[in-house]
Design a protein around this motif. Structure first.
Motif, PDB file in Angstrom:
ATOM      1  N   THR A 118      -5.536  -3.135   3.433  1.00  0.00           N
ATOM      2  CA  THR A 118      -6.986  -3.090   2.913  1.00  0.00           C
ATOM      3  C   THR A 118      -7.473  -2.424   1.668  1.00  0.00           C
ATOM      4  O   THR A 118      -8.595  -2.981   1.073  1.00  0.00           O
ATOM      5  CB  THR A 118      -8.047  -2.509   4.131  1.00  0.00           C
ATOM      6  OG1 THR A 118      -7.673  -1.070   4.332  1.00  0.00           O
ATOM      7  CG2 THR A 118      -7.797  -3.502   5.292  1.00  0.00           C
ATOM      8  N   HIS A 147       0.681  -1.215   0.040  1.00  0.00           N
ATOM      9  CA  HIS A 147      -0.191   0.107   0.193  1.00  0.00           C
ATOM     10  C   HIS A 147       0.727   1.231  -0.178  1.00  0.00           C
ATOM     11  O   HIS A 147       2.001   1.238  -0.064  1.00  0.00           O
ATOM     12  CB  HIS A 147      -0.936   0.018   1.185  1.00  0.00           C
ATOM     13  CG  HIS A 147      -0.093  -0.116   2.485  1.00  0.00           C
ATOM     14  ND1 HIS A 147       0.421   1.127   2.962  1.00  0.00           N
ATOM     15  CD2 HIS A 147      -0.040  -0.991   3.342  1.00  0.00           C
ATOM     16  CE1 HIS A 147       0.988   0.816   4.075  1.00  0.00           C
ATOM     17  NE2 HIS A 147       0.682  -0.475   4.403  1.00  0.00           N
ATOM     18  N   GLN A 157      -6.876 -13.527  -6.634  1.00  0.00           N
ATOM     19  CA  GLN A 157      -7.205 -14.721  -5.796  1.00  0.00           C
ATOM     20  C   GLN A 157      -8.128 -15.593  -6.735  1.00  0.00           C
ATOM     21  O   GLN A 157      -8.125 -16.973  -6.611  1.00  0.00           O
ATOM     22  CB  GLN A 157      -7.592 -14.430  -4.541  1.00  0.00           C
ATOM     23  CG  GLN A 157      -6.620 -14.027  -3.681  1.00  0.00           C
ATOM     24  CD  GLN A 157      -7.174 -13.248  -2.324  1.00  0.00           C
ATOM     25  OE1 GLN A 157      -8.537 -13.095  -2.215  1.00  0.00           O
ATOM     26  NE2 GLN A 157      -6.460 -12.887  -1.584  1.00  0.00           N
ATOM     27  N   ALA A 208      -6.635  -7.643  -5.023  1.00  0.00           N
ATOM     28  CA  ALA A 208      -6.126  -8.910  -4.507  1.00  0.00           C
ATOM     29  C   ALA A 208      -7.143 -10.044  -4.768  1.00  0.00           C
ATOM     30  O   ALA A 208      -6.633 -11.206  -5.374  1.00  0.00           O
ATOM     31  CB  ALA A 208      -5.718  -8.762  -3.147  1.00  0.00           C
ATOM     32  N   ARG A 209      -8.325  -9.578  -4.418  1.00  0.00           N
ATOM     33  CA  ARG A 209      -9.499 -10.629  -4.789  1.00  0.00           C
ATOM     34  C   ARG A 209      -9.469 -11.134  -6.249  1.00  0.00           C
ATOM     35  O   ARG A 209      -9.675 -12.352  -6.632  1.00  0.00           O
ATOM     36  CB  ARG A 209     -10.790 -10.050  -4.520  1.00  0.00           C
ATOM     37  CG  ARG A 209     -12.085 -10.846  -4.447  1.00  0.00           C
ATOM     38  CD  ARG A 209     -12.016 -11.998  -3.351  1.00  0.00           C
ATOM     39  NE  ARG A 209     -12.332 -11.306  -2.395  1.00  0.00           N
ATOM     40  CZ  ARG A 209     -12.217 -12.152  -1.083  1.00  0.00           C
ATOM     41  NH1 ARG A 209     -12.284 -13.263  -1.226  1.00  0.00           N
ATOM     42  NH2 ARG A 209     -12.317 -11.376  -0.037  1.00  0.00           N
ATOM     43  N   ILE A 267      -1.083  -9.661   1.095  1.00  0.00           N
ATOM     44  CA  ILE A 267      -1.172  -8.003   1.330  1.00  0.00           C
ATOM     45  C   ILE A 267      -0.336  -7.831   2.563  1.00  0.00           C
ATOM     46  O   ILE A 267      -0.615  -8.470   3.735  1.00  0.00           O
ATOM     47  CB  ILE A 267      -2.536  -7.954   1.524  1.00  0.00           C
ATOM     48  CG1 ILE A 267      -3.370  -8.234   0.203  1.00  0.00           C
ATOM     49  CG2 ILE A 267      -2.692  -6.374   1.775  1.00  0.00           C
ATOM     50  CD1 ILE A 267      -4.930  -8.074   0.483  1.00  0.00           C
ATOM     51  N   THR A 304      -1.642 -14.645  -3.255  1.00  0.00           N
ATOM     52  CA  THR A 304      -1.529 -13.545  -2.871  1.00  0.00           C
ATOM     53  C   THR A 304      -1.146 -13.154  -1.356  1.00  0.00           C
ATOM     54  O   THR A 304      -1.381 -13.984  -0.671  1.00  0.00           O
ATOM     55  CB  THR A 304      -2.797 -12.494  -3.050  1.00  0.00           C
ATOM     56  OG1 THR A 304      -3.760 -13.053  -2.349  1.00  0.00           O
ATOM     57  CG2 THR A 304      -3.095 -12.745  -4.654  1.00  0.00           C
ATOM     58  N   TRP A 312      -6.073  -2.817  -1.082  1.00  0.00           N
ATOM     59  CA  TRP A 312      -6.334  -4.286  -2.109  1.00  0.00           C
ATOM     60  C   TRP A 312      -7.257  -5.221  -1.714  1.00  0.00           C
ATOM     61  O   TRP A 312      -7.537  -6.079  -2.647  1.00  0.00           O
ATOM     62  CB  TRP A 312      -4.796  -4.951  -1.819  1.00  0.00           C
ATOM     63  CG  TRP A 312      -3.538  -4.066  -2.156  1.00  0.00           C
ATOM     64  CD1 TRP A 312      -2.766  -3.463  -1.290  1.00  0.00           C
ATOM     65  CD2 TRP A 312      -3.371  -3.372  -3.328  1.00  0.00           C
ATOM     66  NE1 TRP A 312      -1.737  -2.715  -1.882  1.00  0.00           N
ATOM     67  CE2 TRP A 312      -1.793  -2.443  -3.061  1.00  0.00           C
ATOM     68  CE3 TRP A 312      -3.858  -3.530  -4.674  1.00  0.00           C
ATOM     69  CZ2 TRP A 312      -1.568  -1.866  -4.078  1.00  0.00           C
ATOM     70  CZ3 TRP A 312      -3.093  -2.645  -5.876  1.00  0.00           C
ATOM     71  CH2 TRP A 312      -1.985  -1.877  -5.370  1.00  0.00           C
ATOM     72  N   SER A 313      -8.042  -5.233  -0.956  1.00  0.00           N
ATOM     73  CA  SER A 313      -9.110  -6.197  -0.348  1.00  0.00           C
ATOM     74  C   SER A 313     -10.384  -5.577  -1.127  1.00  0.00           C
ATOM     75  O   SER A 313     -11.114  -6.380  -1.628  1.00  0.00           O
ATOM     76  CB  SER A 313      -9.262  -6.710   0.904  1.00  0.00           C
ATOM     77  OG  SER A 313      -8.032  -7.217   1.238  1.00  0.00           O
ATOM     78  N   LYS A 314     -10.706  -4.437  -0.792  1.00  0.00           N
ATOM     79  CA  LYS A 314     -11.943  -3.836  -1.257  1.00  0.00           C
ATOM     80  C   LYS A 314     -11.792  -2.356  -1.471  1.00  0.00           C
ATOM     81  O   LYS A 314     -10.815  -1.699  -0.989  1.00  0.00           O
ATOM     82  CB  LYS A 314     -13.042  -3.705   0.180  1.00  0.00           C
ATOM     83  CG  LYS A 314     -13.451  -5.113   0.543  1.00  0.00           C
ATOM     84  CD  LYS A 314     -14.628  -5.675  -0.563  1.00  0.00           C
ATOM     85  CE  LYS A 314     -15.133  -6.837   0.057  1.00  0.00           C
ATOM     86  NZ  LYS A 314     -16.183  -7.364  -0.812  1.00  0.00           N
ATOM     87  N   ASP A 358     -14.828  -5.789  -4.775  1.00  0.00           N
ATOM     88  CA  ASP A 358     -13.743  -6.460  -4.513  1.00  0.00           C
ATOM     89  C   ASP A 358     -12.484  -5.662  -5.158  1.00  0.00           C
ATOM     90  O   ASP A 358     -12.348  -5.332  -6.092  1.00  0.00           O
ATOM     91  CB  ASP A 358     -13.783  -7.812  -5.223  1.00  0.00           C
ATOM     92  CG  ASP A 358     -14.874  -8.830  -4.373  1.00  0.00           C
ATOM     93  OD1 ASP A 358     -14.919  -8.616  -3.314  1.00  0.00           O
ATOM     94  OD2 ASP A 358     -15.305  -9.881  -5.105  1.00  0.00           O
TER      95      ASP A 358
END
Length: 95
Positions: free
Chosen positions: A23, A16, A40, A36-37, A48, A46, A25-27, A33
């Motif tokens: 976070t 980041h 995946q 990262a998701r 983070i 992956t 990269w997650s949402k 999404d």
């Protein structure tokens, strides 16, 4: 089939920027999404990371004055665990 098995051997490590945490990269801010998701779901490994003093990482003494070298050293430690990796960085996380 995509992705090619050779690409999936390496972990994708998401780093980041300065005033964020992993976070991002997650949402997305609107709850979609994140990248990262997306990777995946395509069977990539992956990871983070949260740089020192941010997100899930503990706050370090002298945090406001930490140099980029502290973050680089922490990332080097993470890469020692993941092995060969593809780095994806945002803002300061790409320097």
């Amino acid at each position: 089939l995509w992705p090619a098995p050779a690409l999936r051997r390496n972990t994708i490590v998401f780093v980041h920027g300065a005033n964020h945490s992993g976070t991002i990269w997650s949402k997305t801010p609107d709850n979609r999404d994140g990248w990262a998701r997306w990777f995946q779901e395509r069977r990539f490994r992956t990871c983070i990371v949260d740089l020192p003093g941010r997100g899930r990482s503990p706050t370090l003494p002298g945090f406001p004055a930490l140099s980029l070298q502290v973050g680089a050293d922490a990332l080097r430690e993470a890469l020692a665990i993941t092995g060969p990796a593809i780095l994806v960085g945002h803002s300061m996380g790409s320097q």
